[in-house]
Write an enzyme that holds these catalytic residues in place. Structure first.
Site, PDB file in Angstrom:
ATOM      1  N   ASN A 251      -4.371  -3.240  -0.866  1.00 45.81           N
ATOM      2  CA  ASN A 251      -5.751  -3.444  -0.436  1.00 45.81           C
ATOM      3  C   ASN A 251      -5.817  -4.256   0.853  1.00 45.81           C
ATOM      4  O   ASN A 251      -6.779  -4.154   1.615  1.00 45.81           O
ATOM      5  CB  ASN A 251      -6.549  -4.143  -1.534  1.00 45.81           C
ATOM      6  CG  ASN A 251      -6.908  -3.217  -2.681  1.00 45.81           C
ATOM      7  OD1 ASN A 251      -7.429  -2.130  -2.477  1.00 45.81           O
ATOM      8  ND2 ASN A 251      -6.611  -3.638  -3.894  1.00 45.81           N
TER       9      ASN A 251
ATOM     10  N   HIS B 107       2.654 -10.979   3.670  1.00 43.82           N
ATOM     11  CA  HIS B 107       1.849 -10.138   4.561  1.00 43.82           C
ATOM     12  C   HIS B 107       1.889 -10.763   5.953  1.00 43.82           C
ATOM     13  O   HIS B 107       1.589 -11.955   6.114  1.00 43.82           O
ATOM     14  CB  HIS B 107       0.390 -10.058   4.101  1.00 43.82           C
ATOM     15  CG  HIS B 107       0.207  -9.534   2.715  1.00 43.82           C
ATOM     16  ND1 HIS B 107       0.390  -8.207   2.392  1.00 43.82           N
ATOM     17  CD2 HIS B 107      -0.151 -10.163   1.567  1.00 43.82           C
ATOM     18  CE1 HIS B 107       0.153  -8.033   1.103  1.00 43.82           C
ATOM     19  NE2 HIS B 107      -0.169  -9.207   0.585  1.00 43.82           N
TER      20      HIS B 107
END
Length: 264
Positions: A185, A215
């Site tokens: 997501n 990330h």
């Protein structure tokens, strides 16, 4: 000051933390009115478990914590009823038609939580200066959290036998979240911030040594260069989700409920 009546959809790794906090009145100005889940929760539910239609009628805001399918099936219906919607599964917005319908539906308002990545507020501000030249996201997770039904035996074997980082997939924020509906997501969230699914290049890496989910967002443009890196502990009950995600949802809820001192 009126209290925000919140309906929570999903009693999984995200929903349990969010629902428990709301039930304990940890978010001033917001109360947990009801829960929606496709399993009978019994005594585990801190609020009445009701059908989705009833939740829409009873609540000011629906919090989606149950996956992209819920956004596709119910998102527009929530908004057209006049109820607001907070979306955690932003990957559903890689469907252009769905995104267009949700962003133009009303009178309810749709909001998105940043989830497991930071810096999206700054990217959204920079976007007002003009398009970014390059936006890249590299996500690194444990191999077991990335296995998908579409993978062939060769790729699965590479994941299961990996002794170091393995490139799993590269593409755009339009393509990758659909391939990993429970794991990426973040890619869609970055694309929402910069306003272009095709501008965000995404690389998914499996690493058996990834004790934390990582990330890295890198963006460059005429007005500056930006780099954000986060490394989260996975949720113990659902390693595909970072432990911080429900707290990002709670932060969004606090802002919507009118808590002062929030960074917006």
């Amino acid at each position: 000051m009126s209290v925000l009546k919140v309906g929570l959809v999903g009693w999984g790794a995200i929903g349990r933390v969010v629902g428990t906090a709301l039930a304990e009145q940890a978010v001033p100005g917001a109360e947990l009115t009801c829960l929606v889940d496709n399993r009978p929760l019994g005594g585990a539910a801190p609020a009445p478990q009701v059908p989705f239609e009833e939740a829409i009628e009873r609540c000011d805001l629906i919090v989606e914590a149950a996956g992209q399918g819920v956004v596709r099936e119910w998102g527009e219906r929530v908004l057209t009823s006049g109820t607001d919607l907070l979306v955690a599964s932003t990957g559903a917005l890689t469907d252009d038609e769905l995104a267009k319908r949700l962003l133009t539906a009303g009178p309810g308002r749709v909001y998105f939580t940043g989830g497991a990545v930071g810096g999206l507020d700054l990217l959204q501000a920079v976007r007002q200066l003009g398009p970014l030249d390059e936006v890249r996201l590299t996500t690194t997770k444990l191999p077991s959290t990335l296995e998908q039904p579409w993978m062939d035996e060769e790729l699965l074997a590479r994941l299961r036998s990996a002794t170091g980082p393995v490139d799993v997939l590269a593409g755009t924020a339009r393509d990758v979240p659909a391939k990993f509906p429970k794991s990426t997501n973040v890619a869609a969230s970055v694309a929402l911030a910069v306003g272009d699914l095709d501008a965000v290049r995404v690389r998914v890496v499996a690493d058996p040594g990834a004790t934390r989910t990582r990330h890295v967002v890198e963006a460059t443009g005429p007005h500056g260069a930006y780099r954000f890196e986060v490394a989260h502990n996975p949720d113990p009950g659902n390693p595909a989700t970072s432990q911080v995600v429900p707290y990002a949802v709670l932060r969004s809820l606090a802002a919507l409920a009118g808590r002062t001192g929030q960074i917006l």
